[in-house]
Design a protein around this motif. Structure first.
Motif, mmCIF file in Angstrom:
data_model
loop_
_atom_site.group_PDB
_atom_site.id
_atom_site.type_symbol
_atom_site.label_atom_id
_atom_site.label_comp_id
_atom_site.label_asym_id
_atom_site.label_seq_id
_atom_site.Cartn_x
_atom_site.Cartn_y
_atom_site.Cartn_z
ATOM 1 N N GLN A 87 0.637 60.457 106.552
ATOM 2 C CA GLN A 87 0.910 61.814 107.034
ATOM 3 C C GLN A 87 -0.368 62.635 107.201
ATOM 4 O OE1 GLN A 87 2.664 64.570 103.895
ATOM 5 N NE2 GLN A 87 2.706 62.628 102.759
ATOM 6 N N PHE A 88 -1.520 62.119 106.735
ATOM 7 C CA PHE A 88 -2.773 62.848 106.859
ATOM 8 C C PHE A 88 -3.241 62.818 108.309
ATOM 9 C CE2 PHE A 88 -2.417 62.457 102.470
ATOM 10 C CZ PHE A 88 -3.447 63.100 101.794
ATOM 11 N N GLU A 89 -3.833 63.906 108.766
ATOM 12 C CA GLU A 89 -4.338 63.995 110.128
ATOM 13 C C GLU A 89 -5.857 63.960 110.129
ATOM 14 O OE1 GLU A 89 -2.761 67.485 111.876
ATOM 15 O OE2 GLU A 89 -0.678 66.779 111.885
ATOM 16 N N GLY A 90 -6.419 63.619 111.275
ATOM 17 C CA GLY A 90 -7.863 63.606 111.419
ATOM 18 C C GLY A 90 -8.475 62.316 110.916
ATOM 19 N N ALA A 91 -9.708 62.049 111.387
ATOM 20 C CA ALA A 91 -10.426 60.850 110.977
ATOM 21 C C ALA A 91 -10.851 60.978 109.521
ATOM 22 C CB ALA A 91 -11.643 60.642 111.870
ATOM 23 N N ARG A 92 -10.675 59.916 108.770
ATOM 24 C CA ARG A 92 -10.997 59.933 107.341
ATOM 25 C C ARG A 92 -11.748 58.653 106.974
ATOM 26 N NH1 ARG A 92 -8.710 64.783 104.748
ATOM 27 N NH2 ARG A 92 -7.037 65.434 106.151
ATOM 28 N N LEU A 93 -12.473 58.747 105.868
ATOM 29 C CA LEU A 93 -13.068 57.566 105.258
ATOM 30 C C LEU A 93 -12.214 57.199 104.056
ATOM 31 C CD1 LEU A 93 -15.373 55.475 104.880
ATOM 32 C CD2 LEU A 93 -16.510 57.170 103.425
ATOM 33 N N LEU A 94 -11.650 55.992 104.070
ATOM 34 C CA LEU A 94 -10.832 55.497 102.969
ATOM 35 C C LEU A 94 -11.558 54.350 102.288
ATOM 36 C CD1 LEU A 94 -8.028 55.455 101.453
ATOM 37 C CD2 LEU A 94 -7.422 53.598 103.015
ATOM 38 N N VAL A 95 -11.791 54.486 100.985
ATOM 39 C CA VAL A 95 -12.394 53.419 100.188
ATOM 40 C C VAL A 95 -11.323 52.930 99.220
ATOM 41 C CG1 VAL A 95 -14.217 52.790 98.573
ATOM 42 C CG2 VAL A 95 -14.678 54.459 100.388
ATOM 43 N N SER A 96 -10.920 51.684 99.360
ATOM 44 C CA SER A 96 -9.851 51.127 98.537
ATOM 45 C C SER A 96 -10.412 50.187 97.479
ATOM 46 C CB SER A 96 -8.849 50.369 99.408
ATOM 47 O OG SER A 96 -7.926 49.660 98.598
#
Length: 277
Positions: A87-96
């Motif tokens: 549901q988040f909008e916009g480009a993001r950096l995700l570190v898993s």
């Protein structure tokens, strides 16, 4: 001439998803190595980190100023967490640092335009110790530098191919438990030899810590360090002869590492149930 300011140093608006053992260890590492970081947390548990902001997923989704989102949930919670992140909008950096999630699964689940990183470290990161590895596709230099801030291991982040992640996790992520298991058996041996339990525990803990300090501070190889302890014909050499008999210890450790690597692949193949996307 003064060097230009590091823009990454002044960033650090982090959303941490999950606050179990790994998540809380990351928070402790950030507090130690990156005191300017502003940490917000969403989790199914009861409370947020010290000095942090506690948010629900829908509250976090309305905020646009996170520099990075760190996913640190258990495999059983991964599907729910990824569904909420969609549901988040916009480009993001995700570190898993969630076990069992591949880059492909992360990229499929996340909104278009997100940059995904699969990483692993150990609980020692809370103390500014241990190691960290990461894998990504087409990640820019600034995102890489931010990842290295998010994984504050002493030697920095080792960037590897994703195909190497399961083996690296078996050595580095699971590795502390192997050393603790060996220390546990050494403690039991000491008690069997007549040492008082508390005395044996103190000696084993101090020996484990001292060995780690020697390995970290000394430029010698592990083989050289072992030889430095084991004088020819001495007590240590007598013990090593037993451990090395028929390569029993080497074969046992190899089987253990293979089992951990295989389990990592199984978790990744199964994937989170009902993964979104």
């Amino acid at each position: 001439m003064d060097s230009p300011p590091d823009p990454i140093a002044h960033r650090g608006r982090i959303l941490l998803v999950g606050h179990g053992r790994m998540g809380s260890s990351l928070v402790a590492g950030w507090r130690r190595a990156w005191p300017m970081a502003q940490v917000s947390v969403v989790t199914r548990a009861g409370s947020g980190p010290p000095e942090g902001q506690w948010l629900a997923f829908d509250e976090a989704a309305r905020l646009s100023d996170f520099d990075a989102i760190v996913l640190a949930v258990k495999p059983a919670d991964a599907a729910e967490a990824l569904a909420e992140l969609s549901q988040f909008e916009g480009a993001r950096l995700l570190v898993s640092v969630a076990a069992g999630l591949s880059l492909a699964q992360l990229e499929t689940a996340c909104p278009s335009g997100w940059r995904c990183v699969r990483a692993m470290t150990s609980l020692a990161i809370a103390l500014g110790a241990g190691a960290a590895v990461a894998a990504a596709r087409d990640l820019g230099d600034e995102d890489r530098r931010l990842c290295e801030r998010l994984l504050p291991a002493p030697g920095g982040v080792v960037w590897i191919e994703e195909t190497e992640m399961d083996a690296a996790t078996a050595l580095m992520g699971s590795g502390p438990a192997y050393f603790f298991r060996l220390a546990e058996t050494l403690l039991q041996a000491g008690e069997a030899l007549g040492l008082e339990p508390r005395m044996a525990a103190h000696l084993v803990r101090a020996t484990l810590a001292g060995s780690g300090a020697l390995a970290a501070a000394n430029g010698q190889s592990l083989v050289q360090l072992k030889a430095a302890v084991a004088s020819p014909g001495g007590t240590t050499a007598a013990a090593l002869e037993v451990l090395d008999c028929n390569d029993a210890l080497a074969r046992l450790v190899a089987r253990a590492a293979e089992a951990a690597t295989r389990r990592g692949a199984e978790l990744r193949s199964a994937g989170p149930v009902n993964i979104p996307g």
